[in-house]
Scaffold this motif. Sequence first.
Motif, short mmCIF file in Angstrom:
data_model
loop_
_atom_site.label_atom_id
_atom_site.label_comp_id
_atom_site.label_asym_id
_atom_site.label_seq_id
_atom_site.Cartn_x
_atom_site.Cartn_y
_atom_site.Cartn_z
N PHE A 548 0.83 -1.21 0.00
CA PHE A 548 0.00 0.00 0.00
C PHE A 548 0.87 1.26 0.00
O PHE A 548 0.57 2.24 -0.69
CB PHE A 548 -0.93 0.01 1.21
CG PHE A 548 -1.90 -1.14 1.25
CD1 PHE A 548 -2.24 -1.84 0.10
CD2 PHE A 548 -2.50 -1.54 2.45
CE1 PHE A 548 -3.14 -2.90 0.13
CE2 PHE A 548 -3.40 -2.59 2.49
CZ PHE A 548 -3.70 -3.28 1.32
N PHE A 549 1.93 1.24 0.80
CA PHE A 549 2.81 2.41 0.89
C PHE A 549 3.47 2.69 -0.46
O PHE A 549 3.57 3.85 -0.90
CB PHE A 549 3.87 2.18 1.97
CG PHE A 549 4.80 3.33 2.18
CD1 PHE A 549 4.39 4.48 2.83
CD2 PHE A 549 6.11 3.29 1.69
CE1 PHE A 549 5.24 5.56 3.01
CE2 PHE A 549 6.97 4.36 1.86
CZ PHE A 549 6.53 5.50 2.54
N ARG A 550 3.90 1.63 -1.13
CA ARG A 550 4.52 1.79 -2.45
C ARG A 550 3.54 2.42 -3.43
O ARG A 550 3.89 3.28 -4.24
CB ARG A 550 4.99 0.42 -2.96
CG ARG A 550 6.02 0.49 -4.09
CD ARG A 550 6.42 -0.88 -4.56
NE ARG A 550 6.75 -1.76 -3.44
CZ ARG A 550 6.44 -3.04 -3.40
NH1 ARG A 550 5.77 -3.60 -4.40
NH2 ARG A 550 6.79 -3.77 -2.37
N LYS A 551 2.27 1.99 -3.37
CA LYS A 551 1.24 2.54 -4.25
C LYS A 551 1.01 4.03 -3.97
O LYS A 551 0.87 4.85 -4.89
CB LYS A 551 -0.07 1.77 -4.06
CG LYS A 551 -1.19 2.18 -4.99
CD LYS A 551 -0.87 1.84 -6.43
CE LYS A 551 -2.02 2.20 -7.35
NZ LYS A 551 -1.67 1.99 -8.78
N VAL A 552 1.02 4.40 -2.68
CA VAL A 552 0.85 5.80 -2.30
C VAL A 552 2.01 6.64 -2.84
O VAL A 552 1.81 7.74 -3.38
CB VAL A 552 0.74 5.95 -0.77
CG1 VAL A 552 0.79 7.42 -0.36
CG2 VAL A 552 -0.55 5.31 -0.26
N ILE A 553 3.24 6.11 -2.71
CA ILE A 553 4.42 6.82 -3.21
C ILE A 553 4.32 7.05 -4.71
O ILE A 553 4.60 8.15 -5.23
CB ILE A 553 5.71 6.03 -2.89
CG1 ILE A 553 5.94 5.95 -1.39
CG2 ILE A 553 6.93 6.64 -3.58
CD1 ILE A 553 6.21 7.28 -0.74
N GLU A 554 3.87 6.03 -5.44
CA GLU A 554 3.71 6.16 -6.90
C GLU A 554 2.74 7.30 -7.23
O GLU A 554 2.99 8.11 -8.13
CB GLU A 554 3.20 4.84 -7.49
CG GLU A 554 4.24 3.74 -7.53
CD GLU A 554 3.65 2.43 -8.06
OE1 GLU A 554 2.48 2.44 -8.50
OE2 GLU A 554 4.36 1.41 -8.00
N ASN A 555 1.63 7.37 -6.49
CA ASN A 555 0.64 8.42 -6.74
C ASN A 555 1.18 9.80 -6.40
O ASN A 555 0.93 10.78 -7.11
CB ASN A 555 -0.64 8.14 -5.93
CG ASN A 555 -1.40 6.95 -6.47
OD1 ASN A 555 -1.24 6.57 -7.63
ND2 ASN A 555 -2.22 6.32 -5.63
N LEU A 556 1.96 9.89 -5.31
CA LEU A 556 2.53 11.17 -4.91
C LEU A 556 3.56 11.66 -5.93
O LEU A 556 3.61 12.86 -6.25
CB LEU A 556 3.17 11.05 -3.53
CG LEU A 556 2.22 10.86 -2.34
CD1 LEU A 556 3.01 10.65 -1.05
CD2 LEU A 556 1.27 12.04 -2.19
N VAL A 557 4.37 10.73 -6.44
CA VAL A 557 5.36 11.09 -7.45
C VAL A 557 4.67 11.52 -8.74
O VAL A 557 5.05 12.52 -9.38
CB VAL A 557 6.32 9.91 -7.72
CG1 VAL A 557 7.22 10.19 -8.92
CG2 VAL A 557 7.16 9.63 -6.48
N LYS A 558 3.63 10.79 -9.11
CA LYS A 558 2.88 11.10 -10.32
C LYS A 558 2.27 12.50 -10.24
O LYS A 558 2.22 13.24 -11.23
CB LYS A 558 1.78 10.05 -10.53
CG LYS A 558 1.01 10.20 -11.82
CD LYS A 558 -0.03 9.08 -11.95
CE LYS A 558 -0.84 9.23 -13.21
NZ LYS A 558 -1.87 8.16 -13.33
N ASN A 559 1.80 12.87 -9.04
CA ASN A 559 1.19 14.18 -8.83
C ASN A 559 2.23 15.27 -8.51
O ASN A 559 1.86 16.41 -8.21
CB ASN A 559 0.17 14.12 -7.69
CG ASN A 559 -1.01 13.21 -8.02
OD1 ASN A 559 -1.33 13.01 -9.19
ND2 ASN A 559 -1.63 12.66 -6.99
N LYS A 560 3.50 14.89 -8.53
CA LYS A 560 4.62 15.80 -8.24
C LYS A 560 4.50 16.44 -6.86
O LYS A 560 4.85 17.59 -6.63
CB LYS A 560 4.71 16.89 -9.33
CG LYS A 560 5.01 16.32 -10.71
CD LYS A 560 5.13 17.41 -11.76
CE LYS A 560 5.46 16.80 -13.12
NZ LYS A 560 5.58 17.82 -14.19
N GLU A 561 4.00 15.63 -5.90
CA GLU A 561 3.89 16.11 -4.51
C GLU A 561 5.15 15.82 -3.71
O GLU A 561 5.35 16.41 -2.64
CB GLU A 561 2.69 15.45 -3.83
CG GLU A 561 1.35 15.84 -4.40
CD GLU A 561 0.20 15.15 -3.68
OE1 GLU A 561 0.05 15.38 -2.46
OE2 GLU A 561 -0.53 14.37 -4.32
#
Length: 648
Positions: A548-561
């Motif tokens: 789950f954490f890896r998935k969250v990181i992917e989304n944050l990187v994608k959103n440039k957060e």
Amino acid sequence: MSGNQTAHRVSTAGLLISLGIIYGDIGTSPLYVMKAIILGGGKIINLDLIYGGISCIFWTLTLQTTFKYVILTLRADNKGEGGIFSLYTLVRRKAKWLTIPAIIGGSALLADGIITPPISVSSAVEGLRLLYPDIPTVPIVIGILTVLFLLQSFGTQIVGKTFGPIMLVWFLMLGTLGFINILHHPEVLKAINPYYAYQLLYNFPGGFWLLGAVFLCTTGAEALYSDLGHCGRGNIRISWIFVKTCLLLNYFGQGAWLTLHVGDTLAENNNPFYAIMPEWFLFIGITIATIAAIIASQALITGSFTLISEAIRLNMWPKVRLIYPTNVKGQLYVPSINRLLWLGCVVVVLYFRESANMEAAYGLSITITMLATTILLSYYLYLKKFSKLAVFSFLAVYLSIEISFLVANLIKFPHGGWVSVALGLALISVMYIWLRAFFIKRRLTEYVKLKDYVEFLKELSEDNSIPKYSTHLIFMTSAERKSEIESKIIYSIFQKRPKRADIYWFVHVDTVDEPHTMEYKVHHLAQNDVIRIDFRLGFRVEQRINLFFRKVIENLVKNKEVDITSRYDSLNKANVIGDFRFVVLEKFLSLENDLPFLEKLIMEAYFYIKEYTPSEDKWFGLDTSSVKVEKVPLIIRPVREVDLQRIE
């Protein structure tokens, strides 16, 4: 599609799956119920005993199984899920005392999971004595149960597909054999009249105590509710019409056969269930009965796994290892519980040896579960704005019925009922210890304001005089408020060994009352320096935090957060991703404690049990190669005064 919509959806496949999954226990009860009633009534076959027994069975299945469970209890679905713990999560926030019936009911249901497989398989296998009188059944029963438990680790996806058709054959066999025998003595249908049940309970010598044997016909009713999520409300309600019809036909058929032998003595090894079979069909019938008993056992084992997984997420059981052997929803394997159930089943078989002896231990624990469900359901109906008169009427009627069954079952206590009581008490003790310890720890764990340390964390991150511990440092936190953090985590970062990192992550997991919720929130406490993630996971969701954490990181990187590339100049130019390291704090009981006697016992028992359970990192599904487990003392209540004097 929502859980409620799924609960109402009816399909041919769903009806077939329902037959295979939830009716094993109640579906195999004709193997031993009529025999238990006749033997309990003095072994001499007479009409009052036959008609009264069948009348009691008919009205028990009607009032207890049909009305209470199929009509009423199935209404209490938690986003499509059922079972005593699902029902508890619907009402627990309104009344804390409901934890008591939930723990007692859940423990009793688990205890029943140890008794049911031996009695079901033994009752079926003992039919071989009609063909081979001297055959030793105990080794066969233990062999079947051992193979069954060994197969659990592979999941039941392939085997499960065959359960429905096999149970369809089983119920058709029950109905057909019963119908044929009813034709020999159709007068047995008079037993539908509740007058015969009244006569048995109040006028037959010792008739009331026969309720303990009668109750065995409805022991699988709790499974109808527990497997609501697997089958759906509509499928259960419609398939129950077919199942109940076949069961009643078989019970009436056994009664018809018994009426032709009034005055005879029913021998221990003469089971009316097998007696109604033609001699040429006997071996086939025994084979089908054995397979049905195995399926009944499988359903109880799977139900125990689900119950334990829910208890863990409700902080009522140690965080033992959970395995999901297939991708099918609901497929779950709990190795420690599998071993515990197997050992319990083998001990029960070796101790009682005969299914007739096991009947003494069977039924007592499940009566307690049904009482607990009645209390929880009454409160649920009250919260749903049912009229107070209707709620209190329901409570009064079913408490009267189930307390009568309980009292009647208590006569079995010295003859083997103590086994299920002892098992239930042991399980209740574990649940009570775990839940109390959770609240003791939560109440007295020290928290600090995280905002007071954000600037210090940023400064530590930029302090080149300290060797970098990790690019990304992730702490699992139990702090429910995003503004707080455990003081032990701050101690670990700044004092135990200064842990310099580029980004500090704090991860909190909140187990919610909905079964399949999978949500998260991100809080940027200091942009690209301090981040908190809150996961909201349902009580039936596997806690795979690493994934789950890896998935969250992917989304944050994608959103440039967030920027997760390494901050070392050479690695940053090459866009190398920084390393991630989890830190899990494992508490141990400090010697510097002055606890009240009861709390001291609870905490010592808690930590003793904890020594034999997996560590927190395994429970959260973290990659062990990137996890640091730190032992920290849990000083719950330090000694306030020390009479210490300095001397020269």
